[in-house]
Design a protein around this motif. Structure first.
Motif: not given
Length: 243
Positions: A66-72
């Protein structure tokens, strides 16, 4: 100038929802995490720069994805608010040990998971803030709160330890410890006797506890300080709370 990404766990109600409202109004892109995404999506927010993801903070991989998606989409996490938590009151002599494990997993492991996921990037950038939502039960005891107290003492301890470990990298670890508040935490209590005792204690304070919006304002105050200033801990409670 675009504002940086803020991640809030347990964003569907209580402190998390109020924190989301403040940062949304400030124009920050948000990643709002919770198990009840329908409640998050029903909040009075401008969802233009908001990502909502269903994630269990006790599941490291789910949390990471979930965090990786937002960071991207929005760039690196500048603030993580580890807010997700559960409070299952009960006397240790009778309480189901599964409830102890639920609190330890969510209140301690969830905070450790989120912290590990974002911390290396913050250290590399020499910038970033993690605010852990604890409780006055993280520094003093309350009847029928044994396992909850254990979990929140853990949050206090890990917060201060990690702060010491990363302070020389200009990364801030802070902690907010609210007293009794008008949230949904009590809705999952299964011990009716413990719940009755709590309600009697609340009535002794006039029946009104802390408004979550003031806890949210406290989080925003900590974050809005310059990066070189770390407010390590704020304890906040209703004035009439005597313990």
């Amino acid at each position: 100038m675009n504002k940086p990404l803020v991640v809030i766990t347990g964003a569907s109600s209580g402190f998390g929802a109020e924190i989301a409202k403040l940062f949304n109004a400030a124009g920050n892109p948000l990643l709002l995490l919770g198990r009840r995404v329908e409640k998050i999506k029903a909040l009075p927010l401008d969802f233009t720069n908001i990502m909502v993801e269903k994630a269990d903070v006790t599941n490291h991989d789910e949390f990471q994805i979930a965090i990786n998606k937002a960071v991207e989409k929005f760039g690196p996490v500048d603030l993580l608010v580890n807010n997700a938590g559960v409070m299952l009151l009960g006397n240790v002599r009778y309480q189901d040990p599964k409830e102890w494990q639920t609190m330890l997993d969510t209140n301690v492991m969830g905070v450790l998971n989120g912290t590990q996921i974002v911390l290396n990037s913050m250290v590399e950038r020499h910038s970033g803030t993690i605010i852990n939502m604890s409780s006055l039960a993280g520094k003093k005891t309350f009847v029928n709160h044994a396992a909850y107290v254990a979990s929140k003492f853990g949050v206090h301890g890990l917060s201060e330890t990690i702060r010491e470990e990363v302070s020389d990298q200009n990364v801030r670890i802070s902690l907010v410890a609210p007293g009794a508040a008008e949230t949904e935490l009590l809705t999952h209590v299964t011990d009716q006797s413990a719940l009755t005792d709590y309600q009697s204690w609340k009535e002794s304070m006039g029946g009104i506890t802390l408004d979550p919006k003031h806890v949210a304002e406290t989080v925003k105050f900590i974050y809005d300080m310059p990066q070189e200033v770390n407010i390590r801990e704020i304890d906040i409670a209703a004035t009439r709370q005597d313990s």
